[in-house]
Design a protein around this motif. Structure first.
Motif, PDB file in Angstrom:
ATOM      1  N   THR A 243     -43.472 -10.452 -92.295  1.00 47.27           N
ATOM      2  CA  THR A 243     -43.119 -11.705 -91.630  1.00 47.27           C
ATOM      3  C   THR A 243     -41.753 -11.637 -90.965  1.00 47.27           C
ATOM      4  OG1 THR A 243     -42.260 -12.536 -93.729  1.00 47.27           O
ATOM      5  CG2 THR A 243     -44.536 -13.090 -93.188  1.00 47.27           C
ATOM      6  N   SER A 244     -41.201 -10.429 -90.877  1.00 46.09           N
ATOM      7  CA  SER A 244     -39.936 -10.193 -90.186  1.00 46.09           C
ATOM      8  C   SER A 244     -39.994  -8.788 -89.585  1.00 46.09           C
ATOM      9  CB  SER A 244     -38.758 -10.305 -91.165  1.00 46.09           C
ATOM     10  OG  SER A 244     -38.443 -11.644 -91.425  1.00 46.09           O
ATOM     11  N   ASP A 264     -38.091  -8.682 -94.153  1.00 44.33           N
ATOM     12  CA  ASP A 264     -38.589  -9.759 -95.007  1.00 44.33           C
ATOM     13  C   ASP A 264     -38.414  -9.444 -96.485  1.00 44.33           C
ATOM     14  OD1 ASP A 264     -40.598  -7.947 -95.628  1.00 44.33           O
ATOM     15  OD2 ASP A 264     -42.185  -9.028 -94.576  1.00 44.33           O
ATOM     16  N   THR A 628     -40.808 -21.445 -95.026  1.00 41.32           N
ATOM     17  CA  THR A 628     -39.652 -20.643 -94.643  1.00 41.32           C
ATOM     18  C   THR A 628     -38.789 -21.595 -93.824  1.00 41.32           C
ATOM     19  OG1 THR A 628     -40.862 -19.821 -92.753  1.00 41.32           O
ATOM     20  CG2 THR A 628     -40.942 -18.500 -94.728  1.00 41.32           C
ATOM     21  N   ASP A 648     -41.814 -19.887 -88.768  1.00 37.00           N
ATOM     22  CA  ASP A 648     -42.905 -19.010 -89.182  1.00 37.00           C
ATOM     23  C   ASP A 648     -44.172 -19.301 -88.373  1.00 37.00           C
ATOM     24  OD1 ASP A 648     -43.842 -21.377 -90.172  1.00 37.00           O
ATOM     25  OD2 ASP A 648     -43.712 -20.817 -92.280  1.00 37.00           O
ATOM     26  N   SER A 672     -42.210 -19.222 -82.943  1.00 36.05           N
ATOM     27  CA  SER A 672     -41.558 -20.294 -83.689  1.00 36.05           C
ATOM     28  C   SER A 672     -41.859 -21.675 -83.112  1.00 36.05           C
ATOM     29  CB  SER A 672     -40.043 -20.078 -83.663  1.00 36.05           C
ATOM     30  OG  SER A 672     -39.727 -18.825 -84.195  1.00 36.05           O
ATOM     31  N   HIS A 907     -34.390 -23.349 -95.187  1.00 35.66           N
ATOM     32  CA  HIS A 907     -35.831 -23.371 -95.416  1.00 35.66           C
ATOM     33  C   HIS A 907     -36.287 -24.605 -96.180  1.00 35.66           C
ATOM     34  CE1 HIS A 907     -35.077 -18.753 -95.702  1.00 35.66           C
ATOM     35  NE2 HIS A 907     -34.785 -19.251 -94.516  1.00 35.66           N
ATOM     36  N   GLU A 928     -44.531 -21.961 -95.230  1.00 38.69           N
ATOM     37  CA  GLU A 928     -44.602 -20.730 -94.499  1.00 38.69           C
ATOM     38  C   GLU A 928     -43.779 -20.884 -93.262  1.00 38.69           C
ATOM     39  OE1 GLU A 928     -48.988 -21.186 -94.712  1.00 38.69           O
ATOM     40  OE2 GLU A 928     -48.714 -19.256 -95.550  1.00 38.69           O
ATOM     41  N   HIS A 929     -42.633 -21.599 -93.404  1.00 37.35           N
ATOM     42  CA  HIS A 929     -41.849 -21.868 -92.231  1.00 37.35           C
ATOM     43  C   HIS A 929     -40.648 -20.977 -92.193  1.00 37.35           C
ATOM     44  CE1 HIS A 929     -44.539 -24.900 -91.489  1.00 37.35           C
ATOM     45  NE2 HIS A 929     -43.781 -25.930 -91.404  1.00 37.35           N
ATOM     46  N   THR A 930     -40.018 -20.911 -90.997  1.00 38.07           N
ATOM     47  CA  THR A 930     -38.772 -20.174 -90.864  1.00 38.07           C
ATOM     48  C   THR A 930     -37.715 -21.114 -90.354  1.00 38.07           C
ATOM     49  OG1 THR A 930     -39.498 -19.367 -88.763  1.00 38.07           O
ATOM     50  CG2 THR A 930     -39.835 -17.971 -90.622  1.00 38.07           C
ATOM     51  N   HIS A 951     -35.336 -14.584 -86.699  1.00 36.48           N
ATOM     52  CA  HIS A 951     -36.536 -14.608 -87.510  1.00 36.48           C
ATOM     53  C   HIS A 951     -36.180 -14.259 -88.932  1.00 36.48           C
ATOM     54  CE1 HIS A 951     -39.302 -15.093 -84.222  1.00 36.48           C
ATOM     55  NE2 HIS A 951     -38.690 -14.147 -83.557  1.00 36.48           N
ATOM     56  N   GLU A 953     -37.554 -15.326 -93.321  1.00 35.31           N
ATOM     57  CA  GLU A 953     -38.580 -15.961 -94.083  1.00 35.31           C
ATOM     58  C   GLU A 953     -37.983 -16.666 -95.253  1.00 35.31           C
ATOM     59  OE1 GLU A 953     -41.575 -13.440 -95.124  1.00 35.31           O
ATOM     60  OE2 GLU A 953     -42.300 -13.341 -93.120  1.00 35.31           O
TER      61      GLU A 953
END
Length: 968
Positions: A243-244, A264, A628, A648, A672, A907, A928-930, A951, A953
């Motif tokens: 995720t990164s 990540d 995230t 995310d 994003s 986050h 699951e957000h960033t 980016h 997480e």
């Protein structure tokens, strides 16, 4: 190699098989950027930001000899020669060094030819040549024996971040910032075929399969690709799971598996044939910079930004056990006891050891207490005490017989490199701040002399007193200042005592005391009236203290630290209450008591939020997880739900009362999500994204309504019109666009009067006008029907972008927030600024919104705080809301005006009681957000400036309790 380094501790006995759990190798004092096994698998080489190269015994984890020193900047890449006799390293000092792997001596002079950082080095299969890649757009070939650069073999035209030889030495693969992989003829330097295209971001790592038929690549687009060398075609599907950015990739020796390391914090193993992920990600590091298989394929080694090297069982994924006790890094200082019977040693491993001078045996346990390298040690004249000076800016005194620390550490001002007792043993002398010498009373620990005064560096934390008459600030200059909130005048002298950055400050509920937490790992209590320190600093944390606060009754203090623990202290005595609260797996960034004082909440870099019983220290339930980084949050018109958008790429809906996530995350964006908002009837949600699209969602089912609205560059801000029939968004080339919410068709021509980027947009309550904030420091008003600009641009912000704008509920005023740290109110009819700018934030303002009755304004800032303002007078209402541990990207009032919701780069989503100015102590589930922006309904606020979001997480969670502990 042991014979060459006789001072290395040897383990005697049979150990034919590797233990299932291996060592975490600690010794570097900077991030580990590159790791590699020797061809026989017996050794590991590592390169680091500390400018050194280290060699390790792969079985025992012991460091072999001293670090190899010669580079003058970060070491980016290291590897062994095929015969294991040499090591090559590339550095940010633009040079390549060759080292004798057995003796550690540098072979010849550094290879010079690159004009920029050397990011990747590799030996040819026969060991006769070295290839290096650089940020200076070049790839160079070198004769490994002579160090001479070989003629006409310099290839130019792009920035290469990774290079690798094919197994037969005939080809070279390179990965580049231009998103491509190129293949080169190793003999002629000519490019072979066209670049391999498929990644959508920087290619960080490339390597050949053992049979030379395939290439694997890892990229900042979070994916791994496999390529056929002969056809240049991509083989199979893209490997997705990280995720990164993917920083490093490698094939197993049999070519059946691929290992990847990522920003990540995880390491993944993949089936090279099917592309399927094998098992769960390996977790234990922060950012992973480098990964490699052992020659037998049974183990994986990884190097990380956390300064450690880990060894993993490639089959089970288990991490190996911790190393045994003793010095694990360079010894910086030694001294005999006055009677000559003992020796004391200080090391960069942060410990002090006492040894029997006759037998060489260690006497007692290792003395632990310093949190950085120990540079100097000495015995007292009577031999009963030892003094030590450390990079952690403290001086410690130890009882020689018991090994116990005597009193609290003496707090200095810079790293301590030298300490000594006076001949009578009554004083200690040390180097001190600003090239001076400090003298200390050895018995009391009091410093002789006055330290420097005044804030001379950045302010990290501010807080109001309970009566609002004073402000306290903590600074990187190690001091705390008290200020008159009305006049801005400094009250008394700075409070001095900490030896590193003051990261967190807070007043006691009665306003009589101040608590401060510092990077020196201590917590101090101060008399707010006299400025005197109350008692000694509270010692216990082994890493910087990031957050401190009083309990509601003022009897206790809670602290969080980078050492992953939370401590409770008696505010009167400074004594620790119970054991540290343990459960987080990374730095604790924020702590807070519940309003009734019965619980503590903590937020961590491990992406979780934990709740603890303040009396027993037991963790209450599981960590709250879900998000995230959050960029945008908004209440539904009825206040029952919250919508959040994240870096995310997803949107989440939450129950505002319970904090539970409603349904699954809404997925559809490919980058994003920067801005989210409910429609006025609450039936739909609109989202804007950096993928250049706008999506509309059914708020009840979560289904996407129709196709995405397209035609954009990255979208920063979206909002519904008051009647819900239209959507406004920023548009490409400095314009604003209006869309039909039902047909998804663009209405009219985009507004094209802006001369710079549009960062925020909002409709007026009657839907007749649109306001926009720009990076050219201005605010503009538009006729929503014709697209014509109304009046002149609103000017008043000083040379900084306007990040957020919103109309008042009656439509007569506009509020704006800016990178200049201020908030302004404007008269819509006259375009004149109303009153002076609101000042109070210490960093850029990212989001602003009016309360539903128009009497108040809420603002979020990069200073991690939320402020409430009186819209008529411009005065700040109560204390800033503190609880986030990173940039606050988005704020919004609930429809009834009783609550505020905030979304942050930490986050987390938090809900606050607007009336009492107290956090409602509920973190919205981290999903699951960033990282994201702002919007809210029904008065649509807009998204903040996102240019510097990276980016990452993370996770966010929520809890909601009012100040009386009752559910809201």
């Amino acid at each position: 190699m042991i014979e060459k380094f006789p001072n290395v501790v040897q383990i005697v006995g049979q150990h034919e098989d590797w233990p299932r759990n291996q060592n975490v190798l600690k010794g570097h004092t900077g991030s580990v950027t590159s790791v590699a096994f020797s061809p026989d698998g017996k050794y590991i080489v590592s390169g680091s930001h500390d400018h050194t190269v280290c060699v390790w015994n792969a079985k025992t984890g012991a460091q072999m000899g001293n670090p190899l020193q010669g580079h003058t900047d970060w070491v980016r890449s290291v590897t062994f020669s095929p015969d294991g006799r040499h090591i090559v390293s590339g550095s940010d000092d633009n040079t390549i060094c060759i080292w004798d792997a057995q003796t550690g001596a540098q072979v010849g002079n550094p290879l010079q030819g690159h004009t920029s950082s050397v990011t990747s080095v590799a030996f040819s299969l026969d060991g006769r040549h070295i290839i290096s890649g650089s940020w200076g757009d070049t790839i160079c070939f070198w004769d490994a024996q002579t160090g001479v650069q070989e003629g006409n073999t310099q290839v130019q035209g792009y920035i290469s971040d990774s290079v690798a030889f094919s197994p037969d030495g005939r080809h070279i693969a390179s990965g580049s910032m231009d998103h491509t992989i190129c293949i080169w003829d190793a003999q002629t330097g000519a490019q072979v075929g066209n670049p391999l295209q498929g990644h959508t971001d920087w290619v960080r790592s490339v390597t050949f399969s053992p049979d030379g038929r395939h290439i694997v690549s890892g990229s900042d687009d979070h994916t791994i690709c496999i390529w056929d060398l002969q056809t240049s075609a991509q083989v199979g599907r893209v490997l997705q799971g990280h995720t990164s950015p993917v920083s490093s990739v490698a094939f197993s020796p049999d070519g059946r598996h691929i290992v990847s390391g990522s920003w990540d914090h995880t390491i993944c193993i993949w089936d090279a044939q099917t592309g399927a992920q094998v098992g769960n990600p390996l977790q234990g590091h922060t950012i992973v910079n480098s990964v490699a298989f052992s020659p037998d394929g049974r183990h994986i080694v990884s190097g990380s930004l956390d300064n450690t090297i880990c060894i993993w069982d490639a089959q089970t994924g288990a991490q190996m056990a911790n190393p045994s006790q003793g010095h694990t890094y360079s010894i910086m200082s030694v001294a005999f006891s006055p009677d000559g019977r003992h020796i004391v040693s200080g090391s960069l491993d942060q410990t002090i050891c006492i040894w029997d001078a006759q037998t060489g045996a260690q006497v007692g346990n290792t003395l632990q207490g310093h949190t950085s390298g120990v540079h100097s040690v000495a015995f007292s004249p009577d031999g009963r005490h030892i003094v030590s000076g450390s990079n952690d800016q403290t001086i410690c005194i130890w009882d020689t017989q018991t090994g116990a620390q005597v009193g609290n550490p003496l707090q200095g001002y810079t790293p301590i490199s030298s300490v000594a007792f006076s001949p009578d043993g009554r004083h200690i002398v040390s180097d001190c701040a600003y090239h001076t010498i400090c003298i200390w009373d050895a018995q009391t620990g009091a410093q002789v002399g006055i330290p420097p005064q005044g804030h001379t560096s950045s302010v990290n934390s501010v807080a109001f007193s309970s009566d609002g008459r004073h402000i306290v600030s903590g600074s990187s200059d190690h001091t705390i200042c008290i200020w008159d909130a009305q006049t801005g005048a400094q009250v008394g002298n700075p409070l001095q005592g900490h030896t590193s950055s003051v990261n967190s400050v807070a007043f006691s509920p009665d306003g009589r005391h101040i608590v401060s937490g510092s990077s020196d790992h201590t917590i101090s209590i101060w008399d707010a009236q006299t400025g005197a320190q109350v008692g000694n600093p509270s010692q216990g944390h082994t890493s910087p203290v990031t957050s401190v606060t009083f309990s509601p009754d003022g009897r206790h203090i809670v602290s969080g630290s980078w050492d992953q623990t939370i401590w409770i202290w008696d505010a009167q005595t400074g004594a620790q209450v119970g054991n540290p609260l343990q459960g987080h797996t990374s730095s604790v960034n924020s702590v807070s008591f519940s309003p009734d004082g019965r619980h503590i909440v903590s937020g961590s870099l491990d992406n979780t939020i934990c709740i603890w019983d303040a009396q027993t220290g037991a963790q209450v339930g599981n960590p709250l997880q879900g998000h995230t980084s959050v960029s945008s949050v908004s209440f539904s018109p009825d206040g029952r739900h919250i919508v959040s958008g994240s870096l995310d790429n997803t949107i989440c809906i939450w129950d505002a009362q319970t904090g539970a996530q409603v349904g699954k995350p809404l997925q559809g964006h490919t980058s994003s999500v920067s801005s989210v908002s409910f429609s006025p009837d609450g039936r739909h949600i609109v989202s804007g994204s950096w993928d250049q699209t706008i999506c509309i969602w059914d708020a009840q089912t979560g289904a996407q309504v129709g196709n995405p609205l397209q035609g954009h560059t990255p979208v920063n801000s979206v909002a519904f019109s008051p009647n819900g029939r239209h959507i406004v968004s920023d548009y490409s080339y400095h314009t604003i666009c209006i869309w039909d919410a039902q047909t998804h068709v663009q209405v009219g021509i985009p507004f094209q009067e802006h001369i710079s980027s549009v960062l925020s947009v909002a409709f007026s309550p009657d839907g007749k006008h649109i306001v926009s904030g720009l990076s050219d420091h201005t605010i503009r008003i538009w006729d929503a029907q014709t697209g014509a600009q109304v009046g002149n641009p609103l000017q008043g912000h000083t040379s900084s972008s306007v990040t957020s704008v919103a109309f008042s509920p009656d439509g007569r005023h506009i509020v704006s927030g800016s990178l200049d740290h201020t908030i302004c109110i404007w008269d819509v009819q006259t375009c004149v600024q109303v009153g002076n700018p609101f000042q109070g934030h210490t960093s850029p303002v990212t989001s602003v919104a009016f309360s539903p009755d128009g009497r108040h304004i809420v603002s979020g800032s990069r200073d991690h705080t939320i402020c409430i303002w009186d819209a008529q007078t411009g005065s700040q209402v109560g204390k800033p809301l503190q609880g986030h541990t990173d940039i606050v990207w988005s704020v919004a009032f609930s429809p009834n005006g009783r609550h505020i919701v905030s979304g942050s780069m930490d986050h987390a989503i938090q809900i606050w009681e607007a009336e009492r100015n107290i956090e409602v102590n509920h973190y919205l589930g981290q999903q699951e957000h960033t990282q994201h922006l702002a919007a809210f309904s029904p008065i649509c606020t807009s998204s903040p400036f996102l240019s510097c979001i990276h980016h990452t997480e993370s996770i966010a969670t929520m809890s909601i309790v009012n100040c009386h502990g009752r559910d809201i």
